[in-house]
Scaffold this motif. Structure first.
Motif, short mmCIF file in Angstrom:
data_model
loop_
_atom_site.label_atom_id
_atom_site.label_comp_id
_atom_site.label_asym_id
_atom_site.label_seq_id
_atom_site.Cartn_x
_atom_site.Cartn_y
_atom_site.Cartn_z
N ARG A 51 -2.73 0.07 14.87
CA ARG A 51 -3.05 1.25 15.68
C ARG A 51 -4.41 1.10 16.34
NH1 ARG A 51 -0.80 4.50 11.62
NH2 ARG A 51 1.17 5.41 12.30
N SER A 52 -5.29 0.29 15.77
CA SER A 52 -6.60 0.08 16.38
C SER A 52 -6.40 -0.55 17.75
CB SER A 52 -7.46 -0.84 15.51
OG SER A 52 -7.98 -0.12 14.43
N LYS A 66 -12.73 4.67 11.67
CA LYS A 66 -11.85 3.63 12.23
C LYS A 66 -10.65 4.26 12.93
CE LYS A 66 -8.95 1.78 9.32
NZ LYS A 66 -8.42 1.01 8.21
N GLY A 95 -3.03 -2.57 5.37
CA GLY A 95 -4.33 -2.23 4.81
C GLY A 95 -5.00 -3.44 4.17
N THR A 132 0.83 -1.20 0.00
CA THR A 132 0.00 0.00 0.00
C THR A 132 0.87 1.26 0.00
OG1 THR A 132 -1.28 -1.32 1.56
CG2 THR A 132 -2.11 0.87 1.07
N ASN A 133 1.85 1.28 0.88
CA ASN A 133 2.72 2.46 0.99
C ASN A 133 4.18 2.03 1.02
OD1 ASN A 133 0.66 4.58 1.46
ND2 ASN A 133 0.23 3.34 3.27
N GLY A 157 -0.19 -0.23 9.73
CA GLY A 157 -1.09 0.82 10.19
C GLY A 157 -2.27 0.32 11.00
N SER A 158 -2.75 -0.89 10.69
CA SER A 158 -3.97 -1.37 11.36
C SER A 158 -3.74 -1.80 12.80
CB SER A 158 -4.58 -2.51 10.56
OG SER A 158 -4.90 -2.04 9.27
N SER A 176 -9.65 4.65 17.27
CA SER A 176 -8.46 4.07 17.90
C SER A 176 -8.20 4.73 19.25
CB SER A 176 -7.23 4.27 17.01
OG SER A 176 -7.30 3.41 15.91
N GLU A 201 -13.13 4.90 6.94
CA GLU A 201 -11.72 4.83 7.32
C GLU A 201 -11.42 5.89 8.39
OE1 GLU A 201 -8.76 5.28 4.23
OE2 GLU A 201 -7.17 4.57 5.57
P1 AMP Z 1 -0.16 -0.13 5.89
O1 AMP Z 1 -0.59 -1.08 4.80
O2 AMP Z 1 0.74 -0.74 6.90
O3 AMP Z 1 0.32 1.19 5.37
O4 AMP Z 1 -1.50 0.18 6.74
C1 AMP Z 1 -2.53 0.92 6.22
C2 AMP Z 1 -3.76 0.59 7.01
O5 AMP Z 1 -3.66 1.13 8.31
C3 AMP Z 1 -5.00 1.20 6.37
O6 AMP Z 1 -6.06 0.27 6.40
C4 AMP Z 1 -5.28 2.36 7.30
O7 AMP Z 1 -6.65 2.69 7.31
C5 AMP Z 1 -4.85 1.80 8.64
N1 AMP Z 1 -4.63 2.83 9.65
C6 AMP Z 1 -3.86 3.93 9.54
N2 AMP Z 1 -3.95 4.67 10.66
C7 AMP Z 1 -4.80 4.03 11.51
C8 AMP Z 1 -5.32 4.29 12.82
N3 AMP Z 1 -4.98 5.39 13.50
N4 AMP Z 1 -6.15 3.39 13.37
C9 AMP Z 1 -6.51 2.30 12.69
N5 AMP Z 1 -6.08 1.99 11.44
C10 AMP Z 1 -5.24 2.85 10.86
#
Ligand code: AMP
Length: 626
Positions: free
Chosen positions: A355-356, A290, A222, A38-39, A352-353, A294, A287
């Motif tokens: 973080r939830s 979500k 993601g 994703t990133n 990123g997920s 967190s 999104e």
């Molecule tokens: P990544 O693929 O590791 O870059 O993660 C991206 C994923 O993390 C996406 O689904 C984002 O919506 C999610 N994400 C980013 N920030 C947060 C947050 N503060 N709480 C929950 N999910 C998050």
């Protein structure tokens, strides 16, 4: 001397672009890159600490791994490309990492997932992507993302960079790793090492520096979930098991919120559900909800004059089944690693997920241990890659043992045999030496040929280099004492030194052994060595017998010449016959015949050697009083 050296190192290299008429500084910094689905992001060590690099706007360290083909095929990467995802999906490529090293058949079931055209060309085994009548390989597209990251760091450093460490998932096979390496090459980067993402994440937390431990890296992004169990022993990271789901992640949380809202709201009319614009809005709001939940208890919003809200408790309930499926996968990974969950020392949160707060809560509950989550879960892999890069640059002396030699390293000895000096799977850095001697009287030069591989005969291994140790003072065969040392430093650079210790003659050569071979080639070489193990062993035994026999023949001839006056006619004749017999079988291919002929000659000449020795002593004693 030291002053001079320092100055020399400080002097920056300059590159001149004749076409553009620009002058640029070149940096020796090795950068760390997390090339994500994703990133992606790039990091480096700044004043001793790893930092992820922000873009020009100084906002975000993450570069969306998205490539858009604009007018006249102008390529845009990152945030601006992401904006085109809805407008021009057929010209906007995402998730290219999912295609790396894949064949069309591998992807058959996921065809609908891609908004762009993934095609199969007869003559190509790997897939290509068709954009605006042109075909691109996933390697070329990944290279575009890497170029963007390279540009980003070059702007930050105001200098060109050429060397990088790139991370890949632990489960990536050789083809996928090679594809990643090639993408780096295309982007103008010398990829010094491909590092497993969980290893990089552990490094970012400084794990493995002081003690041996077992670490679980829980990576929920993601769209993908990965769990890796690593064992870190003496600074070496070994992946015990990996598991995951390539279509499970934070996007599923967003979808769960959308489903929840649609079910709950009586105001959404049928036609709205098919409305592209509404769908896009509700996805973005889901999104946002979500992320907000967190660390907040409740989220509310309005889309097309309809109010939507969700509490943290409701959110937790709807995502629990998704989290549970990641836990089930963790259980499988533990089973594959033959471990109980109490044997896991540390759990690292990546993606990123994570973080939830519910994810952290459930993972902590399962492993019955606090999780490591202090570092930014989006950046942790890139930060670790930067640390690995710094180690390769030789700047982190306290972490040394980070890799192992993938193939054995050795030299060629008489008969074309491979004499292994550093065996495969040795820790890096490594040092080993062995003593050799000459095989011919008066030999003044010795050729040292260095090989890599597992086969007994050097002709089946890969030659890394050679040099000649010159100027050995003439001595009888077997007298010179030649020490050969192999030294692999933390950068994976092999140095071979040869020295004749009696005379002090020395010579050395430096070889970048680790990077010469692709992982695929290495795997093939290993496979070959296993397949040919038996025949190689027989060949080695035959060659060894031949070398020994030739030495015995030389020794026998010398013996006859020196002791003509001591031996009787019959003894001379019989020795000559047995020597000739041995000479004849040496030309053949029977190791047993050679050994038998050697045995006969040895047996016959043994008492003669005693006789000769006694006679020599008697001669020496003549006229002397004891
Ligand atoms: P990544 O693929 O590791 O870059 O993660 C991206 C994923 O993390 C996406 O689904 C984002 O919506 C999610 N994400 C980013 N920030 C947060 C947050 N503060 N709480 C929950 N999910 C998050």
């Amino acid at each position: 001397m030291n002053d001079y050296l320092c100055k020399k190192i400080e002097m920056a290299k300059i590159s001149i672009n004749l076409k553009e008429g620009t002058v640029k500084k070149q940096s020796d910094i090795i950068i760390g890159i997390d090339l994500g689905t994703t990133n992606s992001l790039v990091a480096y060590i700044k004043e001793g600490n790893p930092v992820a690099v922000k873009g020009k706007n100084n906002k975000n360290t993450l570069v969306p791994s998205i490539i858009h083909f604009g007018k006249e095929n102008q390529i845009i990467v990152g945030e601006s490309a992401k904006e085109m995802l809805v407008q021009e999906p057929e010209k906007t490529i995402y998730s290219v990492k999912r295609l790396m090293g894949k064949s069309f058949n591998d992807l058959a079931q996921f065809q609908n997932y891609f908004g762009y055209q993934v095609i199969d060309e007869d003559e190509e085994k790997l897939v290509k992507i068709k954009v605006a009548h042109k075909y691109f390989t996933p390697i070329e597209l990944s290279a575009e993302i890497l170029k963007e990251l390279k540009l980003r760091i070059e702007e930050e450093l105001n200098a060109e960079v050429f060397k990088a460490v790139i991370t890949v998932p632990a489960y990536f096979n050789d083809t996928q790793r090679q594809a990643t390496r090639d993408a780096g090459k295309l982007a103008g980067l010398n990829v010094l090492r491909i590092v497993n993402e969980p290893t990089a994440a552990s490094l970012a937390y400084g794990i493995g520096k002081e003690m041996d431990e077992v670490v679980a890296v829980y990576d929920l992004g993601g769209g993908t979930f990965d769990i890796s169990i690593l064992e870190i022993k003496d600074g070496i990271f070994e992946v015990l098991s990996t598991n995951g789901d390539t279509f499970l992640g934070g996007d599923d949380f967003d979808r769960a919120i959308i489903d929840f809202w649609i079910k709950k709201s009586s105001l959404i009319e049928e036609n709205l559900i098919d409305n592209k614009e509404f769908n896009q809005k509700i996805r973005l709001e889901a999104e946002r909800a979500k992320k907000y939940l967190s660390n907040h208890k409740q989220f509310s919003t309005t889309i097309n004059n309809i109010d939507f809200s969700i509490t943290q408790e409701e959110f937790n309930t709807i995502i629990d089944p998704i989290i549970q499926s990641t836990i089930t996968i963790c259980e499988k990974a533990l089973k594959d690693a033959n471990l109980e969950k109490k044997q896991i020392d540390k759990i690292i949160m990546v993606g990123g997920s994570t973080r939830s707060s519910r994810v952290k809560e459930k993972v902590t509950q399962f492993f019955e241990k606090e999780v490591y989550d202090k570092l930014n879960p989006d950046e942790v892999v890139a930060l670790g890659a930067a640390i690995q890069a710094d180690i390769l640059a030789g700047n982190q002396k306290d972490i040394l043992l980070l890799d192992i030699t993938p193939l054995s390293l050795g030299i060629e000895t008489i008969g074309g045999l491979m004499d292994v000096i550093i065996p495969r799977n040795s820790k890096v850095p490594s040092r080993a030496g062995r003593n050799y001697t000459t095989s011919i009287d008066g030999q003044t030069n010795l050729k040292v040929s260095i090989f890599q591989g597992e086969r007994d005969l050097v002709e089946n291994n890969r030659k890394l280099g050679e040099f000649i140790l010159k100027g050995i003072p003439p001595m009888p065969a077997g007298i010179p004492k030649i020490e050969i040392h192999f030294i692999i430093d933390a950068d994976g650079i092999l140095k071979v030194k040869a020295a004749e210790t009696r005379s002090g003659v020395e010579q050395e050569i430096e070889i970048r052994s680790q990077y010469g071979l692709s992982e695929e080639e290495m795997a093939l070489m290993l496979l070959e060595s296993i397949k040919n193990a038996e025949s190689d062993m027989n060949k080695r035994a035959l060659l060894e017998a031949k070398v020994e026999a030739k030495n015995i023949i030389l020794a026998a001839n010398k013996f006859l010449k020196q002791n003509q006056s001591i031996l009787n006619k019959e003894e001379i004749q019989q020795t000559q016959i047995l020597t000739l017999q041995l000479k004849a079988v040496v030309e053949g291919n029977s190791k047993d015949d050679i050994n038998e002929a050697m045995r006969q000659l040895n047996e016959y000449t043994h008492p003669l050697a005693h006789k000769a020795m006694d006679a020599t002593i008697a001669q020496a004693m003549k006229g002397k009083k004891i």
